[in-house]
Enzyme design. Structure first.
Site, mmCIF file in Angstrom:
data_model
loop_
_atom_site.group_PDB
_atom_site.id
_atom_site.type_symbol
_atom_site.label_atom_id
_atom_site.label_comp_id
_atom_site.label_asym_id
_atom_site.label_seq_id
_atom_site.Cartn_x
_atom_site.Cartn_y
_atom_site.Cartn_z
ATOM 1 N N HIS A 111 3.434 42.910 -6.816
ATOM 2 C CA HIS A 111 2.440 43.925 -6.417
ATOM 3 C C HIS A 111 1.739 43.537 -5.124
ATOM 4 O O HIS A 111 1.739 42.372 -4.719
ATOM 5 C CB HIS A 111 1.378 44.089 -7.513
ATOM 6 N N ASP A 113 -2.314 43.810 -4.011
ATOM 7 C CA ASP A 113 -3.517 43.888 -4.831
ATOM 8 C C ASP A 113 -4.162 45.276 -4.782
ATOM 9 O O ASP A 113 -4.342 45.860 -3.704
ATOM 10 C CB ASP A 113 -4.541 42.838 -4.375
ATOM 11 N N HIS A 265 3.087 40.027 -3.821
ATOM 12 C CA HIS A 265 3.104 38.682 -4.380
ATOM 13 C C HIS A 265 3.355 38.723 -5.880
ATOM 14 O O HIS A 265 3.241 39.775 -6.531
ATOM 15 C CB HIS A 265 1.809 37.934 -4.050
ATOM 16 N N ARG A 280 -10.832 33.680 -6.233
ATOM 17 C CA ARG A 280 -10.300 34.688 -5.312
ATOM 18 C C ARG A 280 -11.424 35.551 -4.787
ATOM 19 O O ARG A 280 -12.339 35.918 -5.528
ATOM 20 C CB ARG A 280 -9.276 35.529 -6.075
HETATM 21 FE FE LIG Z 1 -2.512 39.945 -7.172
#
Ligand SMILES: [Fe+2]
Length: 307
Positions: A111, A113, A265, A280
């Site tokens: 995907h 994000d 990723h 993140r």
């Molecule tokens: Fe992700």
């Protein structure tokens, strides 16, 4: 002085060295401390981010606040709708702590994000906190390379198509948790499954990007269901082509930044029952730009010191 001149001079002045990691994407930036970046150093990083799509920074001793500050250099930070672990005072921080008790972070699906947003993120900054002894890599696929690799007949066929993106997998994952139901309902009202172009133009590099993914893309608007499914299966599986991939092996105190507009990723879940904990932050983006068939685009080339 052109932007290119400025960035090259900045690279020389800062001593940052860009070491490419793969033929289609990826670079390690050496000679930089992300906790103490001046404007020249950030300009070099910002340009490398567009040029190389995935940037790796090793031996970065950042606090969480340093990471938030570094992410904020790229733009406004987003708050993730489905983040389970919240750090007080830092709603933008997403903790990805995968272990025996929390084994399912939904990261092992290819995907970009949050493409279920009308304006998907510009970038993601991920920092290693706790790593498994083996495994826990992050894989990337360059979607500019994936687009370039299509035949001209296929490029003609998909030009101008749009596809719907939704957060159905997240919804299904959290439906059993009553505390998540108001959040799910709110998101459904706020961002009802946007459509994005199947082929976008990267707003900075000018390169065309294949913009459909396994996590969030549900169907192509302009095709009947069966054709949509067949075509989407083919296009989404382009990420599996090894020639388009980069595999990043994490080290302690490492930071990876990726351009969410040009790569997808996948984080293999191959390390259980070990623990993998990452932090993140995600930078807000703009609605994807549709590619106009046949429109030539100037591609600005800017180089730092590249080895
Ligand atoms: Fe992700």
């Amino acid at each position: 002085m052109t932007i290119e001149d400025r960035v090259i001079r900045s690279a020389e002045a800062t001593g940052i060295v860009t070491h490419r990691l793969g033929p289609v994407c990826g670079a390690e930036m050496r000679g930089v401390d992300l906790a103490h970046l001046d404007d020249n150093a950030f300009a070099v990083i910002r340009q490398a981010f567009v040029d190389h799509q995935v940037l790796v920074f090793k031996d970065q001793h950042l606090t969480t606040e340093d990471q938030v500050a570094f992410g904020s250099r790229f733009g406004e930070l987003l708050v993730h709708h489905f983040a389970r672990i919240k750090r007080e005072g830092l709603p933008e921080l997403m903790v990805l702590d995968t272990n025996k008790e929390q084994p399912d972070p939904l990261t092992d699906i290819w995907h970009s994000d949050e493409t279920y947003r009308p304006a998907p993120p510009l970038a993601t900054v991920l920092r290693s906190k706790v790593l498994p002894e083996l495994g826990g890599d992050t894989m990337f696929a360059s979607m500019t390379a994936a687009y370039d690799g299509l035949s001209s007949r296929m490029k003609d066929h998909i030009a101008g198509l749009t596809a719907v993106h939704g957060f159905g997998r997240f919804r299904n994952r959290f439906l059993a948790d009553p505390s998540m139901l108001p959040i799910i309902h709110q998101i459904e009202l706020e961002i009802p499954n946007p459509s994005h172009p199947v082929v976008c133009v990267h707003p900075e590099s000018g390169r065309k990007v294949l913009f459909v993914n396994w996590h969030f893309t549900t169907h192509i608007n302009e095709l009947p269901e069966e054709e949509s499914r067949m075509l989407l299966d083919y296009l989404r599986n382009r990420v599996l082509q090894p020639e388009y991939q980069l595999r990043v092996r994490w080290e302690p105190n490492m930071v990876v930044v990726w351009d969410n507009r040009s790569v997808q990723h996948y984080a293999p879940k191959d390390y259980f029952p070990d623990r993998r904990s990452m932090e993140r932050v995600t930078i807000a983006g703009h609605p994807p730009t549709p590619a106009e068939p046949g429109t030539p685009i100037e591609i600005p080339r800017v180089g730092a010191r590249t080895l």
